[in-house]
Design a protein around this motif. Structure first.
Motif, mmCIF file in Angstrom:
data_model
loop_
_atom_site.group_PDB
_atom_site.id
_atom_site.type_symbol
_atom_site.label_atom_id
_atom_site.label_comp_id
_atom_site.label_asym_id
_atom_site.label_seq_id
_atom_site.Cartn_x
_atom_site.Cartn_y
_atom_site.Cartn_z
ATOM 1 N N LEU A 113 0.829 -1.213 0.000
ATOM 2 C CA LEU A 113 0.000 0.000 0.000
ATOM 3 C C LEU A 113 0.867 1.267 0.000
ATOM 4 C CD1 LEU A 113 -2.829 -1.106 2.459
ATOM 5 C CD2 LEU A 113 -2.918 -1.002 -0.039
ATOM 6 N N LEU A 114 1.931 1.273 0.802
ATOM 7 C CA LEU A 114 2.788 2.465 0.874
ATOM 8 C C LEU A 114 3.526 2.700 -0.448
ATOM 9 C CD1 LEU A 114 4.150 1.955 4.491
ATOM 10 C CD2 LEU A 114 2.820 3.932 3.727
ATOM 11 N N ASP A 115 4.082 1.630 -1.029
ATOM 12 C CA ASP A 115 4.815 1.778 -2.294
ATOM 13 C C ASP A 115 3.850 2.055 -3.450
ATOM 14 O OD1 ASP A 115 7.214 1.392 -1.005
ATOM 15 O OD2 ASP A 115 7.294 -0.753 -1.418
ATOM 16 N N GLY A 116 2.675 1.435 -3.397
ATOM 17 C CA GLY A 116 1.655 1.690 -4.419
ATOM 18 C C GLY A 116 1.214 3.146 -4.379
ATOM 19 N N LEU A 117 1.013 3.656 -3.179
ATOM 20 C CA LEU A 117 0.627 5.064 -2.988
ATOM 21 C C LEU A 117 1.694 6.000 -3.557
ATOM 22 C CD1 LEU A 117 -1.074 7.355 -1.571
ATOM 23 C CD2 LEU A 117 0.334 6.925 0.468
ATOM 24 N N GLU A 118 2.943 5.716 -3.208
ATOM 25 C CA GLU A 118 4.056 6.551 -3.673
ATOM 26 C C GLU A 118 4.121 6.581 -5.199
ATOM 27 O OE1 GLU A 118 5.428 8.301 -1.340
ATOM 28 O OE2 GLU A 118 6.392 9.350 -3.018
ATOM 29 N N ALA A 119 3.948 5.398 -5.807
ATOM 30 C CA ALA A 119 4.011 5.294 -7.277
ATOM 31 C C ALA A 119 2.870 6.085 -7.923
ATOM 32 C CB ALA A 119 3.961 3.821 -7.698
ATOM 33 N N VAL A 120 1.679 5.980 -7.352
ATOM 34 C CA VAL A 120 0.514 6.691 -7.897
ATOM 35 C C VAL A 120 0.714 8.199 -7.784
ATOM 36 C CG1 VAL A 120 -1.936 7.204 -7.481
ATOM 37 C CG2 VAL A 120 -1.161 4.831 -7.539
ATOM 38 N N LYS A 121 1.234 8.632 -6.625
ATOM 39 C CA LYS A 121 1.463 10.067 -6.424
ATOM 40 C C LYS A 121 2.486 10.600 -7.431
ATOM 41 C CE LYS A 121 0.589 11.073 -1.558
ATOM 42 N NZ LYS A 121 1.281 11.205 -0.245
ATOM 43 N N GLN A 122 3.552 9.824 -7.645
ATOM 44 C CA GLN A 122 4.584 10.259 -8.587
ATOM 45 C C GLN A 122 4.056 10.315 -10.008
ATOM 46 O OE1 GLN A 122 8.253 8.099 -8.313
ATOM 47 N NE2 GLN A 122 8.646 8.805 -6.219
ATOM 48 N N ARG A 123 3.254 9.321 -10.356
ATOM 49 C CA ARG A 123 2.762 9.241 -11.731
ATOM 50 C C ARG A 123 1.728 10.328 -12.025
ATOM 51 N NH1 ARG A 123 2.440 4.839 -16.103
ATOM 52 N NH2 ARG A 123 1.220 6.036 -17.591
ATOM 53 N N GLY A 124 0.778 10.506 -11.089
ATOM 54 C CA GLY A 124 -0.351 11.383 -11.390
ATOM 55 C C GLY A 124 -0.244 12.775 -10.784
#
Ligand SMILES: [Mg+2]
Length: 216
Positions: A113-124
């Motif tokens: 969840l933490l890494d998924g969140l980070e990736a989504v924030k960076q992408r979008g």
């Protein structure tokens, strides 16, 4: 007995269940998106999770990371639009630091969840308060940190509850990015469809684990 962890094979079964329930949520998500957007979210997510179910049916996985990457790639290719990129990135990004983890426990869930969140924030580029899925996901990811030594059945249930709270908060927000931003104040009172999907995915994961947890 609380469920402590799920093997990669059981995580596969869990996501087959989640996929089926997401496909069944098509109308709910369509209505939610029609209220503040173009209404394509339900069809996109149903198509994406239909493709995930097909993909998982015929495959076995030794690690949780390999499974999540497959889900991410499949969603990216099949959902379409911004939602495809966001949810694909969430699952692929969530796999980033899982290494060879052969099972899903609360610690692995928290990494996901933490890494998924980070990736989504960076992408979008979305942050909390922008009325996106990040509002549900950040709330869930923070809760998962608190619950990382609890049995999986307990942490998932708490995490889904936190995602629901984050999703509910989007009703009080006006969209500042994405298609809903053109609606401005008119998006008030309606939850963000991506936040609803995020909550539903975690809720269905919890349902699968809780079902296993029930005395028989
Ligand atoms: Mg839409």
């Amino acid at each position: 007995m609380a469920i402590l962890e799920l093997s990669a094979q059981d995580v596969r079964k869990m996501f087959l269940y989640v996929s089926q329930r997401m496909v069944e949520s098509k109308d709910l998500l369509t209505q939610a998106d029609k209220a503040i957007g173009d209404g394509d979210h339900g069809v996109g997510m149903a198509r994406g999770f239909g493709a995930v179910a097909e993909k998982l049916e015929g495959q076995s996985f030794n690690t949780v990371g390999e499974l999540l990457k497959t889900i991410g790639t499949t969603l990216l290719m099949s959902v379409g639009g911004a939602a495809g990129a966001v949810f694909g990135t969430f699952f692929s990004g969530g796999a980033k630091n899982l290494g060879d983890a052969p099972s899903l426990d609360s610690r692995v869930l928290s990494h996901m969840l933490l890494d998924g969140l980070e990736a989504v924030k960076q992408r979008g580029g979305a942050k909390v308060g922008d009325k996106t899925m990040v509002d549900a996901l950040q709330s869930a990811a923070m809760k998962s940190e608190d619950m990382s030594s609890a049995p999986l059945s307990e942490s998932l249930s708490a995490v889904a509850g936190a995602a629901e709270q984050g999703m509910e908060k989007t009703k009080e927000m006006t969209a500042s990015i994405g298609k809903a931003k053109t609606l401005g104040e008119r998006s008030l009172g309606h939850a963000d469809p991506g936040a609803i999907s995020t909550y539903l995915i975690l809720k269905f994961m919890t349902e699968f684990v809780t079902e296993r947890d029930a005395p028989r």
